[in-house]
Structures are given as C-alpha cells and as structure tokens.
Motif scaffolding. Structure first.
Motif, PDB file in Angstrom:
ATOM      1  N   LEU A  84       0.827  -1.203   0.000  1.00 54.54           N
ATOM      2  CA  LEU A  84       0.000   0.000   0.000  1.00 54.54           C
ATOM      3  C   LEU A  84       0.862   1.253   0.000  1.00 54.54           C
ATOM      4  CD1 LEU A  84      -2.779   1.373   0.219  1.00 54.54           C
ATOM      5  CD2 LEU A  84      -2.625   1.082   2.715  1.00 54.54           C
ATOM      6  N   THR A  85       1.929   1.262   0.784  1.00 56.14           N
ATOM      7  CA  THR A  85       2.820   2.426   0.842  1.00 56.14           C
ATOM      8  C   THR A  85       3.454   2.705  -0.509  1.00 56.14           C
ATOM      9  OG1 THR A  85       3.306   2.103   3.187  1.00 56.14           O
ATOM     10  CG2 THR A  85       4.927   3.329   1.900  1.00 56.14           C
ATOM     11  N   VAL A  86       3.946   1.666  -1.159  1.00 54.47           N
ATOM     12  CA  VAL A  86       4.585   1.852  -2.469  1.00 54.47           C
ATOM     13  C   VAL A  86       3.581   2.394  -3.481  1.00 54.47           C
ATOM     14  CG1 VAL A  86       5.718   0.649  -4.378  1.00 54.47           C
ATOM     15  CG2 VAL A  86       6.347   0.107  -2.017  1.00 54.47           C
ATOM     16  N   GLU A  87       2.354   1.889  -3.442  1.00 51.84           N
ATOM     17  CA  GLU A  87       1.338   2.367  -4.379  1.00 51.84           C
ATOM     18  C   GLU A  87       0.884   3.790  -4.044  1.00 51.84           C
ATOM     19  OE1 GLU A  87       0.377   0.702  -7.278  1.00 51.84           O
ATOM     20  OE2 GLU A  87       2.216  -0.242  -6.551  1.00 51.84           O
ATOM     21  N   ASP A  97      14.249   4.436  -7.441  1.00 48.29           N
ATOM     22  CA  ASP A  97      15.112   3.679  -8.340  1.00 48.29           C
ATOM     23  C   ASP A  97      15.457   2.328  -7.726  1.00 48.29           C
ATOM     24  OD1 ASP A  97      16.016   5.763 -10.585  1.00 48.29           O
ATOM     25  OD2 ASP A  97      15.870   6.805  -8.675  1.00 48.29           O
ATOM     26  N   VAL A  98      15.653   2.328  -6.415  1.00 52.34           N
ATOM     27  CA  VAL A  98      15.912   1.098  -5.671  1.00 52.34           C
ATOM     28  C   VAL A  98      14.932   1.041  -4.503  1.00 52.34           C
ATOM     29  CG1 VAL A  98      17.584  -0.264  -4.361  1.00 52.34           C
ATOM     30  CG2 VAL A  98      18.359   1.151  -6.281  1.00 52.34           C
ATOM     31  N   LEU A 233       3.545  -6.934  -5.750  1.00 52.72           N
ATOM     32  CA  LEU A 233       4.447  -5.785  -5.606  1.00 52.72           C
ATOM     33  C   LEU A 233       5.649  -5.916  -6.529  1.00 52.72           C
ATOM     34  CD1 LEU A 233       5.434  -3.212  -4.118  1.00 52.72           C
ATOM     35  CD2 LEU A 233       6.462  -4.738  -2.418  1.00 52.72           C
ATOM     36  N   LEU A 234       6.233  -7.117  -6.597  1.00 53.80           N
ATOM     37  CA  LEU A 234       7.384  -7.335  -7.471  1.00 53.80           C
ATOM     38  C   LEU A 234       7.030  -7.064  -8.928  1.00 53.80           C
ATOM     39  CD1 LEU A 234       9.049 -10.576  -6.034  1.00 53.80           C
ATOM     40  CD2 LEU A 234       9.739  -8.196  -5.700  1.00 53.80           C
ATOM     41  N   GLU A 235       5.866  -7.532  -9.366  1.00 53.87           N
ATOM     42  CA  GLU A 235       5.447  -7.309 -10.747  1.00 53.87           C
ATOM     43  C   GLU A 235       5.283  -5.823 -11.035  1.00 53.87           C
ATOM     44  OE1 GLU A 235       5.221  -9.393 -13.319  1.00 53.87           O
ATOM     45  OE2 GLU A 235       6.110 -10.873 -11.959  1.00 53.87           O
ATOM     46  N   ARG A 236       4.691  -5.101 -10.120  1.00 46.24           N
ATOM     47  CA  ARG A 236       4.496  -3.663 -10.320  1.00 46.24           C
ATOM     48  C   ARG A 236       5.833  -2.932 -10.369  1.00 46.24           C
ATOM     49  NH1 ARG A 236      -0.865  -1.660  -8.901  1.00 46.24           N
ATOM     50  NH2 ARG A 236      -2.251  -3.424  -8.503  1.00 46.24           N
ATOM     51  N   ARG A 240       7.688  -0.808 -13.536  1.00 44.89           N
ATOM     52  CA  ARG A 240       8.123   0.593 -13.389  1.00 44.89           C
ATOM     53  C   ARG A 240       9.632   0.743 -13.489  1.00 44.89           C
ATOM     54  NH1 ARG A 240       4.203   0.888  -8.211  1.00 44.89           N
ATOM     55  NH2 ARG A 240       2.272   1.492  -9.282  1.00 44.89           N
ATOM     56  N   GLY A 241      10.347  -0.358 -13.638  1.00 44.82           N
ATOM     57  CA  GLY A 241      11.806  -0.291 -13.714  1.00 44.82           C
ATOM     58  C   GLY A 241      12.471  -0.078 -12.378  1.00 44.82           C
TER      59      GLY A 241
END
Length: 313
Positions: A84-87, A97-98, A233-236, A240-241
């Motif tokens: 949720l935080t990443v989104e 980037d990382v 999460l990994l797929e998203r 996004r690179g």
C-alpha cells in the motif's frame, strides 16, 4: 457549522492533510517531498518495512553520496502495508530507483483478506487506498462500509491523532503518538529513544517479545495473502523499472534462537521469489538491542553502512 466541520475535516484528511489520518505515512511523505525538491535528479533509494526498519536503517549512515536515501518504515507494517505504501507513493509521483524491502519472516506470516488485516486502521485509509486494496479483499463492500463510517465521523475516529497534533500535553503518556514524527531525523530514521538499556529492562522486553512471537515462529509458514501481495508488488516494480532488494535487519541471540524454527520455510520462500537478499554480516550482541530485535543506534548505523555498501551503484 457542524456539517461544515465534518465535511471540512473529511476533505482535509483525504487531500492536503494525510498526516491527520495516518501520521507515520503523512509526515514521512512531507519530508520526502521536501528532500526530493532540495535534491532534484538524484536517484532515490527507499527503505520500507516495520518498526525494525524505522529503528534499524539510517540513510545518513549508508554513505550514498550520489543518491538520496530515505527510510519509509512504519510500525507493524507487513507485506500488505508495504504494498500500500509503495502504491500510495507512486500515485504521488514518487517512484524509487531502488526499493529496499524488509524481510521479517513473522510479518510474512500474515494471512487473510485486507479488510481483516487492516481492520484496526480503517480510519487511516483514504478512499483511494480502499480502492487499491480491493484486489486483496474477500469482501470489498465491507471495507468500503467500514471506511465510509470512519470518514463520516472523522472527528471521532481520528480524535487521538488530532489531539496529538493539537494538544498532546492534554493526553496521558500511553496515548501520545508524537514520537511518530518528533523522533524522525531528516531522512526518516527513527532511532530507538534510549542510547542504552538496563539489563532488567532488556530482559523484561525480551520476555514480552518471546510471548508475542513464539507461537507464530514455532509453527511457521508464509501466509498465502502475504505471498500474493508480495509477488504483486514485485510485478508492479518490474513494470516501473524499480530494482527491488530484500534485507533482513540484525537480531540479537535471543531472537535468532526464537526464530530458528522459521528458517527452513523462510529460505524456501526466498528461493522461490528470486530477489536479492542482504543479511547482516557478523554477530550482533544482545546489548546491541532494546529487546532482541529492535537495534539501538550504534547497531543500526553499523548495519546501515553495510546496507549502503551493498546497494551503492
């Protein structure tokens, strides 16, 4: 006036004042925005995880001179809240980037639908958050109803957070939340408030941690919901690179012994996801921790230097 006050607060916490509904997220978002504005163009290294990340990762100690590192840890955050935080941040235009993701086996045991995992923090969610969580619910309508009830009466559902921002001195110590933002350094690091811990206090804390985690780690398995959330999460991130790296924060001898039974299942899961993992090097003593797994500042800075060296371009 009553209707205006209700609508006004509901609108504010949904838009310009996220820290009034979810202070750990909102105050860090404000800090991170300011840092990126002050250092435009720098690659962003973002650490996400639980209180172990909050207290265990010091971006200033990582030594990433050509990059901007920030600690976006949040207390008790497992895979679902990390996702949720990443989104949330991506919706704000903040894509690292990382991405350094804490792998805490106990947190990855979380299972069940989002409406149950996050039942206690429904008032912290925005409507956009509720929609982001829909793919991980069993009953999306229930989550929407709970959120609507909390938001319709935000003055009540958010009263503790609001009082902590307005007049924390009116609250008893057990209800004070100001440490969630007052203790932050400029890069999101929230070190343990004490430089050292007495042996009796440490032993008491270790016993409390043992009671909290022993049942979970003795019969350990990765939660199906956590597995699904993390793979999503990994797929998203790949789309996004974003380079994803897992890390494990250091632990004292007491917690390592407590968690030993979970290692086979944890290692099998890690082998299956195929994401690089950074583990603490060397041994950490019990005196390096407040309770066996929340590091004091010197141990956090030691681990952060190792983390920085591992992700440095």
């Amino acid at each position: 006036m009553f209707v205006v006050a209700v609508i006004g607060l509901a609108g504010a916490v949904e838009t310009v004042k996220p820290e009034w509904r979810d202070p750990e997220y909102g105050h860090r978002l404000r800090q991170l925005r300011a840092l990126r504005a002050a250092h435009p163009g720098r690659p962003l290294v973002l650490a996400v995880g639980s209180s172990r990340t909050q207290m265990g990762v010091s971006p200033a100690a990582m030594g990433l001179r050509d990059a901007l590192a920030y600690n976006f840890g949040q207390s008790a955050a497992g895979p679902l809240r990390i996702h949720l935080t990443v989104e949330r941040l991506a919706a704000e235009g903040i894509v690292p980037d990382v991405l350094l993701v804490e792998f805490f086996p106990a947190a990855f045991a979380h299972d069940g639908p989002a409406e149950e995992q996050l039942k206690g923090m429904t008032a912290r969610l925005s409507l956009a958050d509720v929609r982001r969580l829909e793919p991980f619910t069993a009953d999306a309508a229930l989550l929407h109803r709970r959120w609507a009830a909390a938001r319709a009466n935000s003055w009540h559902s958010l009263r503790l957070v609001l009082m902590n921002h307005a007049r924390p001195d009116w609250l008893p110590w057990r209800d004070r939340l100001t440490h969630q933002w007052d203790m932050l350094d400029p890069y999101g690091f929230s070190p343990h408030p004490h430089e050292s811990i007495s042996e009796p206090d440490r032993e008491q804390s270790i016993r409390r941690v043992r009671d909290q985690y022993a049942w979970l780690l003795s019969d350990y398995r990765i939660g199906a919901a956590s597995d699904r959330v993390f793979r999503d999460l990994l797929e998203r991130c790949r789309a996004r690179g974003v380079r994803v790296v897992l890390f494990r924060t250091p632990e004292g001898p007491s917690f390592r012994a407590l968690a030993a039974g979970a290692e086979p299942a944890a290692r099998a899961f890690l082998a299956g996801v195929g994401v690089p993992l950074i583990e603490p090097d060397g041994d950490y003593a019990e005196a390096d921790f407040a309770d066996g797994h929340h590091p004091l500042r010197p141990a956090a800075e030691r681990f952060s230097r190792q983390l920085g060296a591992a992700v440095r371009p």
